[in-house]
Design a protein around this motif. Structure first.
Motif, PDB file in Angstrom:
ATOM      1  N   LYS A 269      -7.291   0.815   7.968  1.00 24.62           N
ATOM      2  CA  LYS A 269      -6.094   0.225   7.342  1.00 24.62           C
ATOM      3  C   LYS A 269      -4.986   1.267   7.204  1.00 24.62           C
ATOM      4  CE  LYS A 269      -8.600  -3.398   7.050  1.00 24.62           C
ATOM      5  NZ  LYS A 269      -8.484  -4.411   8.135  1.00 24.62           N
ATOM      6  N   LEU A 270      -4.893   2.155   8.191  1.00 25.28           N
ATOM      7  CA  LEU A 270      -3.901   3.219   8.184  1.00 25.28           C
ATOM      8  C   LEU A 270      -2.616   2.768   8.863  1.00 25.28           C
ATOM      9  CD1 LEU A 270      -6.299   6.133   9.176  1.00 25.28           C
ATOM     10  CD2 LEU A 270      -5.195   5.848   6.949  1.00 25.28           C
ATOM     11  N   ALA A 271      -1.503   3.268   8.383  1.00 25.37           N
ATOM     12  CA  ALA A 271      -0.208   2.989   8.996  1.00 25.37           C
ATOM     13  C   ALA A 271       0.031   3.966  10.151  1.00 25.37           C
ATOM     14  CB  ALA A 271       0.902   3.140   7.959  1.00 25.37           C
ATOM     15  N   ASP A 272       0.937   3.605  11.031  1.00 27.51           N
ATOM     16  CA  ASP A 272       1.379   4.545  12.063  1.00 27.51           C
ATOM     17  C   ASP A 272       2.162   5.670  11.413  1.00 27.51           C
ATOM     18  OD1 ASP A 272       0.451   3.437  14.564  1.00 27.51           O
ATOM     19  OD2 ASP A 272       1.846   1.787  14.209  1.00 27.51           O
ATOM     20  N   GLU A 273       1.918   6.897  11.875  1.00 29.02           N
ATOM     21  CA  GLU A 273       2.637   8.053  11.343  1.00 29.02           C
ATOM     22  C   GLU A 273       3.718   8.545  12.299  1.00 29.02           C
ATOM     23  OE1 GLU A 273      -0.308  10.964  10.255  1.00 29.02           O
ATOM     24  OE2 GLU A 273      -1.311   9.609   8.847  1.00 29.02           O
ATOM     25  N   TYR A 274       3.927   7.840  13.415  1.00 26.74           N
ATOM     26  CA  TYR A 274       4.981   8.263  14.332  1.00 26.74           C
ATOM     27  C   TYR A 274       6.305   7.629  13.930  1.00 26.74           C
ATOM     28  CZ  TYR A 274       3.667   3.842  16.696  1.00 26.74           C
ATOM     29  OH  TYR A 274       3.365   2.534  16.986  1.00 26.74           O
ATOM     30  N   PRO A 356      -6.889  12.730   4.747  1.00 29.04           N
ATOM     31  CA  PRO A 356      -6.776  11.408   4.127  1.00 29.04           C
ATOM     32  C   PRO A 356      -7.171  10.277   5.071  1.00 29.04           C
ATOM     33  CG  PRO A 356      -4.842  12.745   3.624  1.00 29.04           C
ATOM     34  CD  PRO A 356      -5.615  13.476   4.684  1.00 29.04           C
ATOM     35  N   GLY A 357      -6.865  10.438   6.365  1.00 29.84           N
ATOM     36  CA  GLY A 357      -7.244   9.427   7.342  1.00 29.84           C
ATOM     37  C   GLY A 357      -8.747   9.329   7.503  1.00 29.84           C
ATOM     38  N   THR A 358      -9.423  10.475   7.521  1.00 30.67           N
ATOM     39  CA  THR A 358     -10.884  10.487   7.609  1.00 30.67           C
ATOM     40  C   THR A 358     -11.497   9.757   6.423  1.00 30.67           C
ATOM     41  OG1 THR A 358     -10.894  12.567   8.851  1.00 30.67           O
ATOM     42  CG2 THR A 358     -12.912  11.992   7.665  1.00 30.67           C
TER      43      THR A 358
END
Length: 468
Positions: A269-274, A356-358
């Motif tokens: 449920k992560l957002a794109d970081e680009y 945090p992503g992990t």
């Protein structure tokens, strides 16, 4: 002069692609999680993968240097037809092909589907004679996935299935050229929405094959192609229960990185970081604080003071390089939103998830998987001659699960680490005729999770009633 013309043409093409992609992107940093975004007007929202290599115009803007030579993970979103590319004269499968079509193979078996995260691979562009190659490609692609943390450590929580989809022709539409149309089982095609690297499928056909497995939490479609491309269908399917579909070319290594990035959306449920420099409307984010765990309007000091989002990781060295902080840019916006690290897999391909992503990925794994499965039925009392047995998965590397037993809520130290206990080991008194509760509690004490709310989910209890 020719080189200058080529650069100008390439820049114009990139600008048009970004404009189309971001026009389809949400106006806020992320889509409303409560909206029905799955299918609208017979179209579905998908993420476009970033370019295979950094393009010259991005090098001129400093993007390649900024990403240390790694390509962007994505190029925003587009709404594409839910159906696939159809051949002009599709042919019926022969009786022999039809008998093979839809065959299900369990490639990785780590336990009952109810306690594991089930990943289903479906192939497209594989003829009946090429199905052995499909199974080889599934194993190779899963090896790519499990080479990336936290998949490496937690691969014991996954089952992997392969579903044979027999195509009449080898390869997929749009490879090598846009005018190539193949007769395939899933209608996979490049040049989806006029993006050469966007590899779309007929979602309804994918669902029909995925539904043949006992359970499905994640779908990966492998196209029989070496051409770079992929797509992320990241809206959960309420009917089948899966979190999303990732498409990838079986013969392209970087395409596998696209698929792993897409699982950051579907499972983590992560957002794109680009983000996109110099694109009108995306210079600065001015909206509310996003719900996503890995982008924020707050600075590092504000995160620390408010004790929110990734504040527990601030200052720590992250596996994707550098330290966790609040780096400007993310969620497609150049300013106004910050990300935890400079260049994680949610921003560029070929990099690991950041800390945090992990943590978010591990939380996603445990939404579907358990770390204890009863082997001895729990629906009847156990007597003195009986044994309580459970299956506990093995984590990879140095990671270990904590296994404890409790009798009526009190821990029995002598039973620690065991997955099988005899009722006689409990030393119940001879005159004790009452019922007792024997509980196995398996906990993951990983250092990769610091959020107490997530840590509470990394535990499974199994309880039996016991009598002397």
């Amino acid at each position: 002069m020719r080189a200058s013309i080529r650069r100008s043409t390439a820049a114009a093409a990139m600008a048009a692609a970004v404009a189309c992609a971001l026009a389809a992107a949400p106006t806020a940093a992320s889509a409303d999680p409560n909206s029905d975004d799955r299918v609208r007007d017979d179209r579905v929202r998908v993420e476009i993968p970033g370019p295979e290599i950094p393009s010259p115009e991005r090098t001129e803007r400093g993007q390649q240097h900024e990403n240390n030579g790694h390509p962007d993970a994505g190029s925003g979103y587009a709404r594409v037809p839910v159906h696939g590319k159809k051949a002009a004269s599709p042919r019926e499968l022969s009786p022999a092909e039809a008998r093979t079509d839809g065959r299900v193979t369990k490639v990785v078996d780590n336990g009952p589907s109810g306690d594991r995260l089930d990943v289903v691979f479906v192939g497209d562009g594989y003829t009946a004679a090429e199905l052995d190659q499909f199974h080889t490609d599934v194993k190779a692609k899963w090896d790519e996935v499990t080479a990336v943390e936290p998949y490496t450590t937690y691969q014991g929580l996954f089952n992997v299935w392969a579903v044979d989809a027999v195509s009449k022709e080898s390869g997929v539409s749009g490879d090598p050229d846009q005018d190539v149309v193949k007769d395939t089982a899933l209608g996979s095609y490049f040049w989806c929405g006029d993006f050469e690297r966007l590899l779309c499928v007929d979602e309804r056909k994918v669902d029909a094959y995925a539904a043949k497995t006992p359970e499905v939490e994640l779908v990966m479609v492998l196209a029989n192609s070496e051409k770079y491309g992929g797509a992320g269908y990241n809206t959960p399917n309420p009917r089948l229960g899966y979190e999303g579909i990732a498409t990838a070319s079986a013969g392209n290594e970087q395409s596998g990185q696209v698929a792993i990035h897409e699982t950051g959306h579907s499972l983590g449920k992560l957002a794109d970081e680009y983000f996109y420099p110099d694109y009108p409307g995306y210079e600065e984010y001015t909206g509310p604080e996003p719900a996503d765990s890995n982008i924020s309007t707050l600075t590092a000091d504000q995160l620390r003071e408010s004790r929110t989002k990734w504040h527990r990781w601030l200052g720590e060295t992250s596996p994707d390089g550098g330290t966790v902080g609040a780096y400007e840019g993310g969620g497609y916006y150049v300013t106004g939103l910050n990300r935890p690290t400079d260049a994680s897999l949610m921003r560029v391909l070929g990099k690991p998830f950041n800390l945090p992503g992990t943590e978010a990925m591990i939380a996603g794994f445990y939404r579907h998987a358990s770390v204890a499965t009863a082997v001895t039925p729990t629906d009847r009392p156990l007597r003195r001659g009986d044994r309580a047995r459970a299956k506990v998965p093995t984590l990879s590397g140095a990671a270990r699960l904590d296994v404890q037993w409790y009798l009526d809520g009190r821990r029995v130290e002598s039973l620690a680490g065991r997955t099988s206990v005899r009722v006689s080991d409990l030393r119940l008194r001879a005159r004790d005729r009452g019922a007792h509760e024997l509980t196995l509690r398996v906990t993951d004490p990983t250092d990769a999770v610091r959020d107490p709310e997530i840590a509470e989910t990394l535990q499974t209890d199994v309880t039996w009633r016991v009598r002397r």
